[in-house]
Design a protein around this motif. Sequence first.
Motif, PDB file in Angstrom:
ATOM      1  N   THR A 277     -17.563  31.470  47.902  1.00  0.00           N
ATOM      2  CA  THR A 277     -16.347  31.259  47.118  1.00  0.00           C
ATOM      3  C   THR A 277     -15.828  29.855  47.358  1.00  0.00           C
ATOM      4  N   VAL A 278     -15.576  29.117  46.278  1.00  0.00           N
ATOM      5  CA  VAL A 278     -15.061  27.748  46.353  1.00  0.00           C
ATOM      6  C   VAL A 278     -13.653  27.725  45.756  1.00  0.00           C
ATOM      7  N   LEU A 279     -12.720  27.156  46.500  1.00  0.00           N
ATOM      8  CA  LEU A 279     -11.352  26.972  46.032  1.00  0.00           C
ATOM      9  C   LEU A 279     -11.179  25.528  45.571  1.00  0.00           C
ATOM     10  N   THR A 280     -10.623  25.346  44.385  1.00  0.00           N
ATOM     11  CA  THR A 280     -10.356  24.018  43.839  1.00  0.00           C
ATOM     12  C   THR A 280      -8.855  23.858  43.653  1.00  0.00           C
ATOM     13  N   LEU A 281      -8.292  22.798  44.221  1.00  0.00           N
ATOM     14  CA  LEU A 281      -6.854  22.530  44.156  1.00  0.00           C
ATOM     15  C   LEU A 281      -6.611  21.258  43.364  1.00  0.00           C
ATOM     16  N   MET A 282      -5.437  21.191  42.737  1.00  0.00           N
ATOM     17  CA  MET A 282      -5.064  20.008  41.971  1.00  0.00           C
ATOM     18  C   MET A 282      -3.596  19.703  42.214  1.00  0.00           C
ATOM     19  N   SER A 283      -3.249  18.424  42.178  1.00  0.00           N
ATOM     20  CA  SER A 283      -1.873  18.015  42.460  1.00  0.00           C
ATOM     21  C   SER A 283      -1.164  17.546  41.200  1.00  0.00           C
ATOM     22  N   ASP A 284       0.149  17.671  41.232  1.00  0.00           N
ATOM     23  CA  ASP A 284       1.047  17.216  40.179  1.00  0.00           C
ATOM     24  C   ASP A 284       1.662  15.898  40.646  1.00  0.00           C
ATOM     25  N   ASP A 285       1.341  14.812  39.959  1.00  0.00           N
ATOM     26  CA  ASP A 285       1.847  13.497  40.363  1.00  0.00           C
ATOM     27  C   ASP A 285       3.220  13.180  39.795  1.00  0.00           C
ATOM     28  N   ASN A 286       3.803  14.140  39.047  1.00  0.00           N
ATOM     29  CA  ASN A 286       5.123  13.941  38.457  1.00  0.00           C
ATOM     30  C   ASN A 286       5.203  12.682  37.590  1.00  0.00           C
ATOM     31  N   PHE A 287       4.041  12.259  37.073  1.00  0.00           N
ATOM     32  CA  PHE A 287       3.961  11.037  36.264  1.00  0.00           C
ATOM     33  C   PHE A 287       4.538   9.841  37.027  1.00  0.00           C
ATOM     34  N   ASN A 288       4.329   9.836  38.330  1.00  0.00           N
ATOM     35  CA  ASN A 288       4.838   8.783  39.203  1.00  0.00           C
ATOM     36  C   ASN A 288       3.663   8.132  39.914  1.00  0.00           C
ATOM     37  N   GLY A 289       2.855   7.415  39.142  1.00  0.00           N
ATOM     38  CA  GLY A 289       1.616   6.861  39.667  1.00  0.00           C
ATOM     39  C   GLY A 289       1.774   5.837  40.760  1.00  0.00           C
ATOM     40  N   PHE A 290       2.964   5.273  40.906  1.00  0.00           N
ATOM     41  CA  PHE A 290       3.170   4.283  41.960  1.00  0.00           C
ATOM     42  C   PHE A 290       3.271   4.937  43.335  1.00  0.00           C
ATOM     43  N   LEU A 291       3.778   6.158  43.383  1.00  0.00           N
ATOM     44  CA  LEU A 291       4.004   6.821  44.660  1.00  0.00           C
ATOM     45  C   LEU A 291       3.125   8.049  44.869  1.00  0.00           C
ATOM     46  N   GLN A 292       2.614   8.640  43.798  1.00  0.00           N
ATOM     47  CA  GLN A 292       1.865   9.891  43.919  1.00  0.00           C
ATOM     48  C   GLN A 292       0.515   9.785  43.223  1.00  0.00           C
ATOM     49  N   ARG A 293      -0.360  10.752  43.544  1.00  0.00           N
ATOM     50  CA  ARG A 293      -1.714  10.739  43.001  1.00  0.00           C
ATOM     51  C   ARG A 293      -2.048  12.110  42.394  1.00  0.00           C
ATOM     52  N   THR A 294      -2.974  12.095  41.447  1.00  0.00           N
ATOM     53  CA  THR A 294      -3.589  13.324  40.969  1.00  0.00           C
ATOM     54  C   THR A 294      -4.857  13.542  41.788  1.00  0.00           C
ATOM     55  N   LEU A 295      -4.826  14.556  42.648  1.00  0.00           N
ATOM     56  CA  LEU A 295      -5.961  14.863  43.510  1.00  0.00           C
ATOM     57  C   LEU A 295      -6.632  16.150  43.052  1.00  0.00           C
ATOM     58  N   LEU A 296      -7.942  16.209  43.199  1.00  0.00           N
ATOM     59  CA  LEU A 296      -8.708  17.437  43.044  1.00  0.00           C
ATOM     60  C   LEU A 296      -9.468  17.650  44.345  1.00  0.00           C
ATOM     61  N   LEU A 297      -9.196  18.773  45.019  1.00  0.00           N
ATOM     62  CA  LEU A 297      -9.773  19.055  46.337  1.00  0.00           C
ATOM     63  C   LEU A 297     -10.570  20.350  46.276  1.00  0.00           C
ATOM     64  N   GLN A 298     -11.665  20.409  47.041  1.00  0.00           N
ATOM     65  CA  GLN A 298     -12.454  21.646  47.097  1.00  0.00           C
ATOM     66  C   GLN A 298     -12.739  22.058  48.544  1.00  0.00           C
ATOM     67  N   PHE A 299     -12.593  23.377  48.769  1.00  0.00           N
ATOM     68  CA  PHE A 299     -12.904  24.001  50.064  1.00  0.00           C
ATOM     69  C   PHE A 299     -13.783  25.224  49.817  1.00  0.00           C
ATOM     70  N   ARG A 300     -14.684  25.463  50.742  1.00  0.00           N
ATOM     71  CA  ARG A 300     -15.477  26.698  50.729  1.00  0.00           C
ATOM     72  C   ARG A 300     -14.811  27.721  51.621  1.00  0.00           C
ATOM     73  N   LEU A 301     -14.635  28.947  51.106  1.00  0.00           N
ATOM     74  CA  LEU A 301     -14.008  30.024  51.847  1.00  0.00           C
ATOM     75  C   LEU A 301     -15.084  30.894  52.498  1.00  0.00           C
ATOM     76  N   GLU A 302     -15.015  30.982  53.807  1.00  0.00           N
ATOM     77  CA  GLU A 302     -15.964  31.830  54.527  1.00  0.00           C
ATOM     78  C   GLU A 302     -15.617  33.299  54.287  1.00  0.00           C
ATOM     79  N   ASP A 303     -16.588  34.080  53.825  1.00  0.00           N
ATOM     80  CA  ASP A 303     -16.361  35.497  53.530  1.00  0.00           C
ATOM     81  C   ASP A 303     -16.201  36.294  54.814  1.00  0.00           C
TER      82      ASP A 303
END
Length: 303
Positions: A277-303
């Motif tokens: 199982t892979v979890l994919t996360l995404m961030s909300d940058d609030n349209f504030n590109g100077f201070l925040q980022r749009t990230l996509l992160l992935q983790f594998r969940l050990e069963d």
Amino acid sequence: PLASFEKLDTSRTRYGRLEWIGGLVLTSNDARFGGWSGLALDGDGSHLVAVSDAGTWMTADLIYRDGRPHGLTRARLGPLKSREGGPLRRDRDRDAEAVILMSGTPEKGQLLISFEQNHRLGIFNIGANGVSPPLRYLAIPKDARRMQSLKGFEAVAKIRSGRHKGAIVAFAERLHDRNGHHAAWILSGEQAKQFSLTDIAGFDPTDAVGLANGDLILLERRFRWTEGIKMRIRLIRAGEIAPGAVIKGEVLIEANMAQEIDNMEAISAHRARDGSTVLTLMSDDNFNGFLQRTLLLQFRLED
């Protein structure tokens, strides 16, 4: 691509039952890009659909290299629509916070999208022309009408198996019961049964996803000016979910500014080729590109 999840100890990849796979910093010169608050991937993690709090949808192919996320291709963006088929014109109507792939794929399927400010849960088709106007809206639980304008259904998931299979679970971002627990509901047909999620250190639910075995994964966030942003992921077992229950779940990870996180608001899950199982996360940058980022992160969940 992100080189590691840790900013200092870049060799670390294990976090209890989670294993860091990889991540991306996403950018675009399209003014509509950003504010991503909901995310859904298809069964093998190769196609995604996201929704933003500015009333935009995005579909894209997620490309992997050596098993790690490498980039997005064939990205398309478009407006979420009103019943009449036009774009949503008022800010309070556009604030999409979560998306569930109810059936099919992000290329041809059916979605549930939750909105806050004007709180609602809508069913939409998605296909070659993007996201359709709403087919219908689900009834909002009576108790949920007390939700504040910007503290509504942030975390919504479909239960995939077990006694509540097919039901929708909706967590309010910040609506507490008299014991200080987060309010949540099991929605099945026309019925809405309330339960509670324990509050741990003032974190708020921001998204959730149902796993194939009936369990839920809950994403949470905490922000304080004195400490910055924090993120937590909790695992909720299928057997815990019941009307009237007070659920605590299992904390899988808690991260802060020492790790590569931002305003993490969206989570999805899929099965990798090896069956994990892979979890994919995404961030909300609030349209504030100077201070925040749009990230996509992935983790594998050990069963």
